[in-house]
Write an enzyme that holds these catalytic residues in place. Structure first.
Site, PDB file in Angstrom:
ATOM      1  N   GLY A  15     -43.581  97.661  -6.081  1.00 18.41           N
ATOM      2  CA  GLY A  15     -44.842  98.244  -6.572  1.00 18.41           C
ATOM      3  C   GLY A  15     -44.754  99.759  -6.626  1.00 18.41           C
ATOM      4  N   VAL A  27     -34.846 114.269  -4.920  1.00 20.33           N
ATOM      5  CA  VAL A  27     -33.466 113.753  -4.889  1.00 20.33           C
ATOM      6  C   VAL A  27     -32.635 114.475  -5.958  1.00 20.33           C
ATOM      7  CG1 VAL A  27     -32.053 111.699  -5.397  1.00 20.33           C
ATOM      8  CG2 VAL A  27     -34.068 111.490  -3.917  1.00 20.33           C
ATOM      9  N   ASP A 107     -40.132  97.000   1.560  1.00 19.88           N
ATOM     10  CA  ASP A 107     -39.201  96.187   2.359  1.00 19.88           C
ATOM     11  C   ASP A 107     -38.326  95.262   1.509  1.00 19.88           C
ATOM     12  OD1 ASP A 107     -41.646  94.845   1.896  1.00 19.88           O
ATOM     13  OD2 ASP A 107     -41.064  93.322   3.339  1.00 19.88           O
ATOM     14  N   THR A 130     -44.475 102.783  -0.728  1.00 21.68           N
ATOM     15  CA  THR A 130     -45.426 101.682  -0.924  1.00 21.68           C
ATOM     16  C   THR A 130     -46.782 102.119  -0.382  1.00 21.68           C
ATOM     17  OG1 THR A 130     -46.133  99.500  -0.143  1.00 21.68           O
ATOM     18  CG2 THR A 130     -44.485 100.596   1.193  1.00 21.68           C
ATOM     19  N   ASP A 132     -48.883 100.268   0.890  1.00 19.67           N
ATOM     20  CA  ASP A 132     -49.304  99.391   1.994  1.00 19.67           C
ATOM     21  C   ASP A 132     -48.985  99.930   3.391  1.00 19.67           C
ATOM     22  OD1 ASP A 132     -50.126  97.663   0.050  1.00 19.67           O
ATOM     23  OD2 ASP A 132     -48.591  96.149   0.396  1.00 19.67           O
ATOM     24  N   ARG A 176     -51.184  93.328   0.962  1.00 19.79           N
ATOM     25  CA  ARG A 176     -50.826  91.907   0.884  1.00 19.79           C
ATOM     26  C   ARG A 176     -50.603  91.318   2.273  1.00 19.79           C
ATOM     27  NH1 ARG A 176     -46.426  91.587  -3.328  1.00 19.79           N
ATOM     28  NH2 ARG A 176     -45.659  93.168  -1.921  1.00 19.79           N
TER      29      ARG A 176
HETATM   30  O1  F6P Z   1     -47.056  96.234  -2.193  1.00 17.31           O
HETATM   31  C1  F6P Z   1     -48.000  96.992  -2.839  1.00 17.31           C
HETATM   32  C2  F6P Z   1     -49.049  96.132  -3.481  1.00 17.31           C
HETATM   33  O2  F6P Z   1     -49.914  96.992  -4.164  1.00 17.31           O
HETATM   34  C3  F6P Z   1     -49.792  95.190  -2.549  1.00 17.31           C
HETATM   35  O3  F6P Z   1     -50.819  95.817  -1.824  1.00 17.31           O
HETATM   36  C4  F6P Z   1     -50.290  94.177  -3.527  1.00 17.31           C
HETATM   37  O4  F6P Z   1     -50.545  92.952  -2.882  1.00 17.31           O
HETATM   38  C5  F6P Z   1     -49.162  94.037  -4.477  1.00 17.31           C
HETATM   39  O5  F6P Z   1     -48.469  95.273  -4.452  1.00 17.31           O
HETATM   40  C6  F6P Z   1     -49.574  93.709  -5.885  1.00 17.31           C
HETATM   41  O6  F6P Z   1     -48.437  93.532  -6.650  1.00 17.31           O
HETATM   42  P1  F6P Z   1     -48.418  93.398  -8.230  1.00 17.31           P
HETATM   43  O7  F6P Z   1     -48.731  94.744  -8.806  1.00 17.31           O
HETATM   44  O8  F6P Z   1     -47.043  92.953  -8.534  1.00 17.31           O
HETATM   45  O9  F6P Z   1     -49.469  92.405  -8.577  1.00 17.31           O
END
Ligand code: F6P
Length: 330
Positions: A15, A27, A107, A130, A132, A176
């Site tokens: 994401g 970088v 991760d 991320t 999260d 998530r």
């Molecule tokens: O990992 C980051 C995140 O934004 C989570 O909070 C969320 O559940 C997920 O990605 C959503 O993923 P996607 O954009 O693939 O639907």
């Protein structure tokens, strides 16, 4: 600095998160500073497999520090989960004389980096990107601070309606598997209740709290719910459940969704991204591999990738914040 590494590749994976561009920029510019060549990989690991590369230099990253998303684009690659996919990616990097790889992601991306290193003995360095914040060994991941500010701003706006109409709002925020965004935006946004995956709140308990709040004279309520909450009900089902017991409550739902992942990075994320980018390149040039750059006590740290990957050290949620949120909702 070792003279062995002459060319580094950089990619963003998983994401997108605000601050990824600032990290790529750091970088690229650190490579330019040390006279190391730099190759950008489009679309994460998928681009590595499909040889979707771009040669970068210090000027290619102008006007990027303030931009959300990632100009290298991102993907969650299924092919890279296979041995054949990783072999193809390795061959492509070798073909372009790349000696080391910087992976900016979460991760899942680090799991891929570790396998890649184990199978091909290829130097890798991770930068946690991320919203999260669910990576171990670092207090902050890139994009988390920006996402907190975006979400809390949205909650503030919803509060205006909640308060004007004496309403109850269930607000779903991202996360998530982790409750960092919910817990912190819940406290920052003055929520009555916060539901996170790390704490299993039975719906009956939630209902009782809301009833008690009502009895104490609370006229509006904000309940922040993490996407990955384990109550067994999503925000819409929670609304229905409370509504059935109390048809007199005026309840609405708001899912903040992907707006939390976009936008210009906060100053904190820009500085963090820059520090992490410099540290990642300098560490590779120092002969280090299989680490993630983390921040702890405001200092840059190198954390073994296995430790950074989920499950490394158990729950990193600060339980005291849960207690503080409870005190505030008296
Ligand atoms: O990992 C980051 C995140 O934004 C989570 O909070 C969320 O559940 C997920 O990605 C959503 O993923 P996607 O954009 O693939 O639907």
């Amino acid at each position: 600095m070792s003279g062995k590494i002459k060319k580094i590749a950089v990619l963003t994976s998983g994401g997108d998160a605000p601050g990824m561009n600032a990290a790529i920029r750091a970088v690229v510019r650190t490579c330019a500073y040390y006279k190391v060549e730099i190759l950008g990989v489009y679309r994460g690991y998928q681009g590595m497999i499909e040889e979707d590369f771009v040669e970068l230099n210090a000027r290619s990253v102008r006007d990027t520090i303030n931009k959300g998303g990632t100009f290298l684009k991102s993907a969650r690659s299924k092919d890279f989960k296979t041995k054949e996919g990783r072999k193809k990616a390795y061959e492509n990097l070798k073909k372009h004389n790349v000696d080391a790889l910087v992976v900016i992601g979460g991760d899942g991306s680090f799991t891929g980096a570790l396998l890649f290193n184990q199978e091909h003995n290829f130097p890798v360095m991770g930068i946690p990107g991320t919203i999260d914040n669910d990576i171990y060994g670092t207090t902050y991941t890139l994009g988390y601070d920006t996402a907190l500010n975006t979400a809390v701003e949205a909650i503030d706006k919803i509060r205006d309606t909640a308060s004007s109409h004496n309403r109850m709002f269930f607000i779903e925020v991202m996360g998530r598997d982790a409750g960092f965004i919910a817990l912190n935006t819940g406290i920052g946004g003055g929520a009555e209740r916060i539901l996170i995956p790390e704490e299993n709140t039975p719906v009956e308990e939630l209902l009782q709290d809301l009833e008690e709040g009502h009895a104490k004279g609370k006229t509006s309520n904000i309940i922040v719910v993490a996407e990955g909450d384990k109550s067994g009900k999503n925000v819409f089902q929670l609304k229905e459940y409370v509504e059935q017991k109390h048809p007199e409550y005026d309840i609405r739902v708001s899912v903040l969704g992907h707006m939390q992942r976009g936008g210009a990075p906060s100053c904190y994320d820009r500085v963090l991204a820059t520090r992490m980018g410099v540290k990642a390149v300098e560490s590779l040039l120092d002969g280090k591999s299989n680490y993630m750059v983390g921040i702890n006590n405001d200092r840059m740290d190198l954390v073994p990738l296995e430790k950074a990957i989920k499950g490394g050290e158990g729950d990193k949620i600060d339980k005291d914040l849960i207690r503080i949120a409870e005190i505030m909702s008296v």
